[in-house]
Design a protein around this motif. Structure first.
Motif, mmCIF file in Angstrom:
data_model
loop_
_atom_site.group_PDB
_atom_site.id
_atom_site.type_symbol
_atom_site.label_atom_id
_atom_site.label_comp_id
_atom_site.label_asym_id
_atom_site.label_seq_id
_atom_site.Cartn_x
_atom_site.Cartn_y
_atom_site.Cartn_z
ATOM 1 N N ARG A 67 -36.084 -14.048 15.002
ATOM 2 C CA ARG A 67 -37.362 -14.733 14.779
ATOM 3 C C ARG A 67 -37.420 -15.901 15.737
ATOM 4 O O ARG A 67 -36.556 -16.072 16.568
ATOM 5 N N SER A 68 -38.448 -16.695 15.607
ATOM 6 C CA SER A 68 -38.533 -17.864 16.477
ATOM 7 C C SER A 68 -37.371 -18.811 16.176
ATOM 8 O O SER A 68 -36.855 -19.490 17.032
ATOM 9 N N LYS A 69 -36.989 -18.855 14.883
ATOM 10 C CA LYS A 69 -35.790 -19.603 14.542
ATOM 11 C C LYS A 69 -34.618 -18.708 14.901
ATOM 12 O O LYS A 69 -34.551 -17.572 14.465
ATOM 13 N N GLN A 70 -33.718 -19.222 15.706
ATOM 14 C CA GLN A 70 -32.590 -18.393 16.114
ATOM 15 C C GLN A 70 -31.655 -18.159 14.942
ATOM 16 O O GLN A 70 -31.345 -19.079 14.198
ATOM 17 N N TYR A 76 -26.419 -28.956 23.210
ATOM 18 C CA TYR A 76 -25.730 -29.857 22.296
ATOM 19 C C TYR A 76 -26.209 -29.571 20.876
ATOM 20 O O TYR A 76 -27.412 -29.484 20.623
ATOM 21 N N TYR A 77 -25.260 -29.390 19.947
ATOM 22 C CA TYR A 77 -25.624 -29.033 18.575
ATOM 23 C C TYR A 77 -25.490 -30.231 17.635
ATOM 24 O O TYR A 77 -24.579 -31.032 17.773
ATOM 25 N N VAL A 92 -34.313 -25.083 16.096
ATOM 26 C CA VAL A 92 -33.517 -24.986 14.876
ATOM 27 C C VAL A 92 -32.733 -23.685 14.958
ATOM 28 O O VAL A 92 -33.280 -22.639 15.280
ATOM 29 N N VAL A 93 -31.436 -23.773 14.713
ATOM 30 C CA VAL A 93 -30.591 -22.591 14.757
ATOM 31 C C VAL A 93 -30.074 -22.337 13.354
ATOM 32 O O VAL A 93 -29.361 -23.166 12.783
ATOM 33 N N GLY A 94 -30.462 -21.223 12.775
ATOM 34 C CA GLY A 94 -29.993 -20.891 11.434
ATOM 35 C C GLY A 94 -28.849 -19.902 11.511
ATOM 36 O O GLY A 94 -28.709 -19.170 12.484
ATOM 37 N N THR A 102 -24.264 -24.524 6.612
ATOM 38 C CA THR A 102 -24.568 -25.411 7.737
ATOM 39 C C THR A 102 -25.590 -24.765 8.658
ATOM 40 O O THR A 102 -25.509 -23.568 8.931
ATOM 41 N N GLU A 103 -26.541 -25.548 9.065
ATOM 42 C CA GLU A 103 -27.459 -25.095 10.096
ATOM 43 C C GLU A 103 -27.493 -26.159 11.187
ATOM 44 O O GLU A 103 -27.048 -27.283 10.967
ATOM 45 N N TYR A 104 -28.027 -25.786 12.329
ATOM 46 C CA TYR A 104 -27.923 -26.684 13.478
ATOM 47 C C TYR A 104 -29.269 -26.942 14.107
ATOM 48 O O TYR A 104 -30.156 -26.082 14.095
ATOM 49 N N TYR A 105 -29.403 -28.125 14.668
ATOM 50 C CA TYR A 105 -30.447 -28.385 15.648
ATOM 51 C C TYR A 105 -29.794 -28.213 17.006
ATOM 52 O O TYR A 105 -28.716 -28.767 17.259
ATOM 53 N N LEU A 106 -30.427 -27.428 17.850
ATOM 54 C CA LEU A 106 -29.899 -27.212 19.198
ATOM 55 C C LEU A 106 -30.726 -28.035 20.175
ATOM 56 O O LEU A 106 -31.934 -27.849 20.296
#
Lengths: 496, 79
Positions: free
Chosen positions: A29-32, A79-80, A111-113, A120-124
């Protein structure tokens, strides 16, 4: 023959493997989405990190200034920043800038799910220029955490002081090892009743943790904290102000070329996330106290600072016009003071709509060539209050004139969705072009951000409305003439 | 921070949008056109002929079309 079929089946099997791998690597999806075993590549180290948590508003605002260093052999640009899955849905207005070149604007962020039940999820963060091996860069990461303050106690008498509890990790969220870090907390006042004390051994200076300085607390410094480490602490402080969130804000901006008018309407669904009322609401006590204007955790009023030149304001709710409002005209701004029908205590809700008109010439410009127009309006114009206000979801709809095409927009507000539809209202034949932008988890700091929309509007499209009415009226004339010329007389037709 | 659209906005600084009829004269124009339309309609009603259809009916329709748009704007529904 047999060997060749074996060969082709082997090829097919290999191909299916390859295609399966391809599918996995494609974003779903658009969210990885990444497999739950994903760990950010350890290509950075956070040499020095200072996190400032500002608690003077009704939502914590965090600013993380971090000196990152590339410890890999190749240049790196990804950078995460990790967040707990439960916390990520409360993070709003996440922006990363270069601390030393803040004017260059915010970096691109995704946003990386992780799939399945990962916590844990990440902002990339995409660094605009890859960081060379061994090189350092200072990032300024800022975000707000909505709905993360808990009133303790959860229910209060009408005129009591309110205390909020904020629970967080003394170690800043980091996907990389942190050499040195500390967290500064800025409280609205020095009345901090409870806070977690950490053992002095954790602290690099071996001092008592936290260090207090008036209304500022400092957790840390801590040395060599591994990636993803957490140290939960909580603080409880006085905050006798309403904790207002607009769970939904619908904002319509309507452009009228014929009327030369820009009409704005905002529909709010407010909730006070502060402490609830312990006993019944006492109007007598409320009225008696109101002359002394004491601090209260109930919402008494809202002030909208509108641009000068705004006119015809209105303030209505489900019942009808709310008469407790004032509109003060000024040279610099027009102030619209709203008072809800009742003081909004914790867990209470209030929904209403406000609207106003303005001259279009301030907001709309015509480009030199072609029939193209540029519109510049504020993305948010909500109430301004010292305690701040957060927005769960903002749906901004820009209604352009009928027949506007080729709509483009630009805004620095992080939006999650946009669509262009048709909006049918008074005297429309086709429907007006409407651009809908959706943003989630915004705070009132975003008031100053603008939205620029350009669109093509040929002059022929402008004449659609009067021409349609003209044709309709002419049809009536023709009909009257046709009906009037029918001979309805009884008897023989007179000839000659 | 600059973006292509922000540059477009700045480039058009000299040409703010001006409506053909300002807000203050919308009612006057709208009323005058509607009244003219009413008079012409009355005239047409007294002399209904095929010639009068384009001669009187057409201007009455045009006056009604534009008059209605301005009158609706003047009363606060900005179409």
């Amino acid at each position: 023959m047999r060997s060749s079929s074996l060969f082709t089946s082997a090829i097919a099997a290999l191909a299916s493997f390859a295609s399966a791998e391809l599918n996995l690597s494609e974003p779903l999806r658009s969210k990885q989405l990444l497999p739950s075993t994903f760990k950010p590549p350890q290509v950075f180290k956070n040499a020095h990190l200072v996190r400032t948590t500002n608690l003077d508003k009704a939502y914590p605002r965090e600013t993380v200034n971090v000196l990152i260093e590339n410890v890999a052999a190749k240049p790196q640009s990804e950078y995460y920043v990790p967040f707990d899955t439960s916390l990520l849905s409360h993070v709003g207005g996440f922006e990363v800038r270069d601390k030393k070149n803040a004017a260059a604007g915010a970096f691109a962020v995704d946003v990386v799910g992780l799939d399945h039940a990962s916590t844990t999820e990440y902002y990339l963060v995409h660094l605009p220029e890859p960081l060379a091996p061994g090189a350092q860069q200072t990032l300024s990461i800022s975000y707000s955490l909505l709905s993360s303050l808990k009133p303790v106690p959860a229910e209060l008498p009408q005129m009591a002081k309110q205390y909020l509890q904020y629970t967080f990790s003394a170690y800043a969220p980091s996907a990389y090892p942190v050499e040195k870090q500390r967290t500064k907390l800025k409280f609205p006042n020095a009345d901090v009743t409870d806070y977690t004390t950490l053992p002095a051994e954790l602290n690099d200076d071996h001092k008592s943790d936290p260090q207090k300085q008036g209304s500022t607390f400092t957790y840390g410094p801590y040395k060599d904290v591994p990636a993803g480490a957490q140290q939960p602490v909580s603080v409880r402080y006085e905050f006798t102000k309403p904790v207002i969130q607009s769970t939904l804000l619908e904002r319509d901006i309507e452009v009228s070329h014929w009327g030369g008018n820009l009409a704005t309407e905002e529909r709010y669904w407010l909730v006070n996330e502060g402490a609830g009322l312990k006993n019944h609401f006492s109007r007598v006590e409320w009225q008696r106290q109101s002359y002394m204007n004491p601090a209260t955790f109930a919402l008494k009023g809202l002030n909208l600072h509108l641009h000068p030149g705004t006119q015809d304001p209105y303030f209505t709710d489900d019942i009808g016009n709310v008469s407790t409002s004032r509109f003060r005209r000024g040279n610099k701004e027009n102030l619209l003071e709203l008072k809800p029908r009742y003081p909004v205590f914790g867990n209470w809700k209030y929904s209403f709509r406000v609207g106003w008109n303005a001259d279009l010439s301030t907001y709309l410009r015509k480009l030199a060539k072609g029939d193209t127009y540029a519109l510049k309006v504020p993305f948010l114009e909500g109430p301004r209050a010292p305690e701040g206000m957060s927005y769960g979801r903002v749906s901004l709809r820009v209604i352009l004139p009928e027949g506007a095409t080729n709509v483009n927009f630009h805004t620095t507000v992080p939006i999650v969705a946009n669509e262009t539809t048709l909006h049918k209202t008074f005297m429309d034949t086709l429907g007006r072009t409407a651009l809908t932008l959706t943003a989630i988890n915004l705070v009132d700091d975003f008031r100053d951000r603008d939205l620029i929309v350009t669109y093509d509007y040929p002059w022929t499209a402008g004449y659609r409305k009067p021409i349609v009415i003209t044709l309709g009226a002419f049809a009536v004339f023709a009909f009257v003439w046709a009906v009037g010329s029918i001979d309805t007389s009884i008897g023989k037709k007179k000839t000659a | 921070m600059s973006s292509p659209l922000a540059d477009v906005w700045e480039a058009a600084a000299a040409s703010p949008f001006q409506p053909t009829i300002g807000k203050n004269s919308q009612f006057t124009i709208g009323f005058a056109l509607l009244f003219a339309s009413l008079l012409l309609t009355g005239f047409f009603g007294l002399n209904r002929s095929f010639v009068n259809l384009p001669l009187v009916g057409a201007p009455a329709s045009v006056a009604f079309g534009f008059g209605a748009v301005y009158m609706i704007c003047a009363v606060g529904v900005y179409v």
